[in-house]
Write a protein that holds these residues in place. Structure first.
Motif, PDB file in Angstrom:
ATOM      1  N   SER A 250       1.425  -1.052  -6.212  1.00  0.00           N
ATOM      2  CA  SER A 250       2.464  -0.897  -5.155  1.00  0.00           C
ATOM      3  C   SER A 250       2.431  -0.049  -4.183  1.00  0.00           C
ATOM      4  O   SER A 250       2.080  -0.416  -2.947  1.00  0.00           O
ATOM      5  N   ILE A 251       2.267   1.120  -4.490  1.00  0.00           N
ATOM      6  CA  ILE A 251       2.431   2.354  -3.489  1.00  0.00           C
ATOM      7  C   ILE A 251       1.045   2.324  -2.984  1.00  0.00           C
ATOM      8  O   ILE A 251       0.774   2.496  -1.779  1.00  0.00           O
ATOM      9  N   LEU A 252       0.183   2.414  -3.823  1.00  0.00           N
ATOM     10  CA  LEU A 252      -1.227   2.176  -3.337  1.00  0.00           C
ATOM     11  C   LEU A 252      -1.478   1.145  -2.392  1.00  0.00           C
ATOM     12  O   LEU A 252      -2.340   1.689  -1.189  1.00  0.00           O
ATOM     13  N   ALA A 253      -1.109  -0.009  -2.651  1.00  0.00           N
ATOM     14  CA  ALA A 253      -1.525  -1.300  -1.717  1.00  0.00           C
ATOM     15  C   ALA A 253      -0.716  -0.958  -0.174  1.00  0.00           C
ATOM     16  O   ALA A 253      -1.276  -1.080   0.606  1.00  0.00           O
ATOM     17  N   ILE A 254       0.387  -0.646  -0.346  1.00  0.00           N
ATOM     18  CA  ILE A 254       1.284  -0.261   0.779  1.00  0.00           C
ATOM     19  C   ILE A 254       0.707   0.895   1.697  1.00  0.00           C
ATOM     20  O   ILE A 254       0.757   0.631   3.015  1.00  0.00           O
ATOM     21  N   VAL A 255       0.531   1.814   1.199  1.00  0.00           N
ATOM     22  CA  VAL A 255       0.623   3.223   1.937  1.00  0.00           C
ATOM     23  C   VAL A 255      -0.812   3.348   2.181  1.00  0.00           C
ATOM     24  O   VAL A 255      -1.365   3.890   3.177  1.00  0.00           O
ATOM     25  N   TYR A 256      -1.724   3.156   1.311  1.00  0.00           N
ATOM     26  CA  TYR A 256      -3.243   3.373   1.446  1.00  0.00           C
ATOM     27  C   TYR A 256      -4.074   2.279   1.423  1.00  0.00           C
ATOM     28  O   TYR A 256      -5.219   2.285   2.547  1.00  0.00           O
TER      29      TYR A 256
ATOM     30  N   LEU B  62       5.866  -5.067 -14.222  1.00  0.00           N
ATOM     31  CA  LEU B  62       6.115  -6.524 -13.701  1.00  0.00           C
ATOM     32  C   LEU B  62       6.647  -6.480 -12.221  1.00  0.00           C
ATOM     33  O   LEU B  62       6.284  -6.962 -11.228  1.00  0.00           O
ATOM     34  N   VAL B  63       7.801  -5.566 -12.033  1.00  0.00           N
ATOM     35  CA  VAL B  63       8.499  -5.374 -10.713  1.00  0.00           C
ATOM     36  C   VAL B  63       7.528  -4.993  -9.837  1.00  0.00           C
ATOM     37  O   VAL B  63       7.299  -5.384  -8.631  1.00  0.00           O
ATOM     38  N   GLN B  64       6.899  -3.805  -9.941  1.00  0.00           N
ATOM     39  CA  GLN B  64       5.862  -3.071  -8.988  1.00  0.00           C
ATOM     40  C   GLN B  64       4.606  -3.876  -8.886  1.00  0.00           C
ATOM     41  O   GLN B  64       4.256  -3.845  -7.797  1.00  0.00           O
ATOM     42  N   VAL B  65       3.935  -4.663  -9.777  1.00  0.00           N
ATOM     43  CA  VAL B  65       2.594  -5.341  -9.443  1.00  0.00           C
ATOM     44  C   VAL B  65       3.111  -6.585  -8.568  1.00  0.00           C
ATOM     45  O   VAL B  65       2.403  -6.908  -7.672  1.00  0.00           O
TER      46      VAL B  65
ATOM     47  N   ILE C 294      16.001  -8.794  -8.000  1.00  0.00           N
ATOM     48  CA  ILE C 294      16.135  -7.653  -9.122  1.00  0.00           C
ATOM     49  C   ILE C 294      17.832  -7.332  -8.913  1.00  0.00           C
ATOM     50  O   ILE C 294      18.104  -6.357  -9.505  1.00  0.00           O
ATOM     51  N   PHE C 295      18.399  -7.790  -7.928  1.00  0.00           N
ATOM     52  CA  PHE C 295      19.790  -7.447  -7.620  1.00  0.00           C
ATOM     53  C   PHE C 295      20.687  -7.702  -8.739  1.00  0.00           C
ATOM     54  O   PHE C 295      21.631  -6.582  -9.054  1.00  0.00           O
TER      55      PHE C 295
ATOM     56  N   ILE D  59      15.323  -1.252  -4.594  1.00  0.00           N
ATOM     57  CA  ILE D  59      14.190  -1.266  -5.399  1.00  0.00           C
ATOM     58  C   ILE D  59      13.800   0.028  -5.967  1.00  0.00           C
ATOM     59  O   ILE D  59      13.578   0.056  -7.406  1.00  0.00           O
ATOM     60  N   GLU D  60      13.817   0.947  -5.403  1.00  0.00           N
ATOM     61  CA  GLU D  60      13.559   2.333  -5.987  1.00  0.00           C
ATOM     62  C   GLU D  60      14.537   2.724  -7.142  1.00  0.00           C
ATOM     63  O   GLU D  60      14.162   3.546  -8.121  1.00  0.00           O
ATOM     64  N   ILE D  61      15.715   2.712  -6.857  1.00  0.00           N
ATOM     65  CA  ILE D  61      16.710   3.122  -7.658  1.00  0.00           C
ATOM     66  C   ILE D  61      16.561   2.362  -8.917  1.00  0.00           C
ATOM     67  O   ILE D  61      16.541   2.755 -10.188  1.00  0.00           O
ATOM     68  N   TYR D  62      16.328   1.099  -8.726  1.00  0.00           N
ATOM     69  CA  TYR D  62      16.279   0.214  -9.961  1.00  0.00           C
ATOM     70  C   TYR D  62      14.890   0.721 -10.782  1.00  0.00           C
ATOM     71  O   TYR D  62      14.897   0.757 -12.095  1.00  0.00           O
TER      72      TYR D  62
END
Length: 503
Positions: free
Chosen positions: A308-314, A440-443, A480-481, A422-425
């Motif tokens: 998730s982070i790799l996709a968004i940031v890099y 599952l959530v991050q992918v 996820i709420f 999302i990050e707190i969860y």
């Protein structure tokens, strides 16, 4: 104050309640002060106060500014006595310092370098960080979770993370260099033995540099992270200026890497010579440290989530760089970089929450609620300011940056609000060891962002990245709420029993 005392501070440290002054104090804001004479008696309606006394403020009177400042100061001091907020605030301060120094760095780069060199330098840095983070980013969650529990195996855990992250990043970068013609003319400058070797060394350096901050956070020494960032940022700017005249084509990339390599030596001497031995002495209670299979299972669940982070940031910027010219990428990358810095604020408090959840599992729910309140209290004003002042922020770098990057920056800033949830969860899932749901959530987020970016790019250009982030994170936050709400209430009445029974 002992570690146990720090972890068991009462809720007044987090709810904003400020202890009243002791009886007989000179404060004029607490109970028992009355009209200022210490009697606590209000004058009767229609009468004048006695000479030499102050009139009692009415019920609708605004609190004195001094009292408000004093209350905020006490509240901050109480927060800093708790490791959850001390680490979280330190990491947020590091993000703020990185943003300020980063803006100064890129402003200098925009003034000193040709627009094409500016865009190419950003593209090379983004590609290098992608491969360096390929495994290093996967270890961020694992180090935050297991360093507090590793005991005598803490040095081994950190060294293994350094070695695996560096080796994996370099191997992936070799594949990138072999297939260089596929990635467009922006990366053509990496062709040849010398530039390619320097790129591989840069990936190795940045892999270790990435893990230093989370290592300090896991050791409850995150207050040193901003110190490292200040030194790195200042040296980086000084080299940028010097190389603008001696190495104009590649000065941006070189000035980014050399200071990072220089910082590795003192920080790791400090870590392995002082901080880690002290941590081992304090936490080695005789309980067996986590075994490698346990860490491996966690990584198996957590690592896919780093996509998730790799996709968004890099990854997305690398794909954009392969589709647009160097000048356009420079405008896109400046707005994207600032947007990612704001998003990083949401991750900082979550990292601290993971660390404290590993130290004290029974307090996950309470700490999650407190971290969520503090994160929104800090991030909401920053998001509002960024949306309103976005054109002026980017205009600092040039009118073209503002014209072509404002909408992207505003969309990315707005997307940070659902990202906080999302990050707190995710942090709660890490602390509770729920690796499958974490993955599952991050992918799911990575797939949503990548798919929507690719679908929208032909129609919206580089602004597709902002729309994709906002829509994807709003959708995931909605999904996820309900689980997040249960997590925040989890163990509120019978915290200890429920928490132990579920882990």
């Amino acid at each position: 104050m002992s570690e146990l005392d720090e972890r068991t501070i009462g809720d007044t440290a987090f709810t904003g309640a400020v202890p009243g002054p002791a009886a007989g104090s000179d404060s004029d804001t607490g109970p028992g002060t009355g009209s200022g004479t210490g009697s606590g008696v209000r004058p009767e309606p229609g009468t004048r106060p006695e000479p030499g006394t102050r009139p009692e403020p009415g019920p609708d009177a605004a609190p004195a500014p001094v009292g408000r400042v004093r209350g905020l100061w006490r509240k901050l001091l109480l927060d800093l006595r708790n490791p959850l907020f001390r680490n979280g605030y330190a990491l947020m301060a590091n993000t703020a310092i990185t943003a300020v120094l980063g803006m100064g760095y890129w402003w200098l780069a925009a003034q000193l370098y040709d627009p094409a060199d500016f865009g190419r330098g950003q593209a090379l840095i983004t590609a290098m960080r992608l491969f360096a983070s390929l495994t290093a980013l996967g270890f961020v969650g694992a180090l935050a979770k297991f360093i507090p529990l590793a005991g005598r195996r803490t040095p081994e855990l950190i060294v293994r993370a350094y070695a695996i992250a560096g080796a994996t990043g370099v191997t992936a970068a070799v594949g990138f260099l072999v297939t260089l013609p596929w990635w467009g003319p922006t990366y053509a400058s990496l062709g040849g033995f010398g530039p390619g070797l320097f790129f591989l060394a840069s990936v190795l350096v940045w892999s270790v540099f990435t893990l230093q901050d989370v290592t300090l956070a896991g050791l409850r020494k995150a207050t040193w992270v901003p110190v490292n960032s200040i030194g790195y940022g200042l040296v980086k700017m000084a080299m940028l200026i010097g190389l603008a005249y001696t190495l104009p084509d590649d000065g941006i990339f070189v000035s980014w890497i050399i200071p990072a390599a220089m910082a590795l030596i003192p920080i790791n001497i400090f870590l392995f010579g002082k901080v880690i031995p002290r941590h081992v002495r304090k936490t080695d209670s005789g309980a067996p440290p986590p075994r490698l299979p346990e860490i491996g299972r966690f990584l198996a669940g957590d690592y896919p989530g780093t996509l998730s982070i790799l996709a968004i940031v890099y990854l997305i910027p690398v794909l954009i760089a392969a589709q647009v010219d160097e000048v356009t990428f420079g405008y896109f990358s400046m707005a994207h970089t600032l947007g990612c810095l704001i998003e990083l604020l949401a991750m900082n408090m979550a990292t601290s929450l993971t660390v404290e959840g590993s130290f004290d599992r029974d307090a996950i729910a309470a700490n999650s609620r407190r971290a969520l309140r503090r994160a929104f209290m800090i991030i909401v004003p920053i998001v509002v300011m960024t949306i309103l002042a976005g054109p002026f922020i980017l205009r600092v770098f040039g009118s073209d940056f503002a014209e072509r990057g404002t909408l992207l920056l505003q969309l990315m800033a707005l997307a940070v609000l659902p990202r906080v949830l999302i990050e707190i969860y995710l942090s709660g899932l890490r602390a509770r060891g729920q690796a499958r749901r974490l993955a599952l959530v991050q992918v799911g987020l990575a797939v949503l962002v990548l798919a929507s970016t690719l679908l929208l790019f032909p129609h919206l250009g580089v602004n597709a990245v902002g729309y994709a982030l906002l829509l994807s994170e709003l959708l995931l936050a909605a999904l996820i709420f309900n689980d997040l709400r249960k997590m925040l209430k989890y163990g509120k009445t019978s915290q200890s029993t429920i928490a132990r029974g579920s882990l």
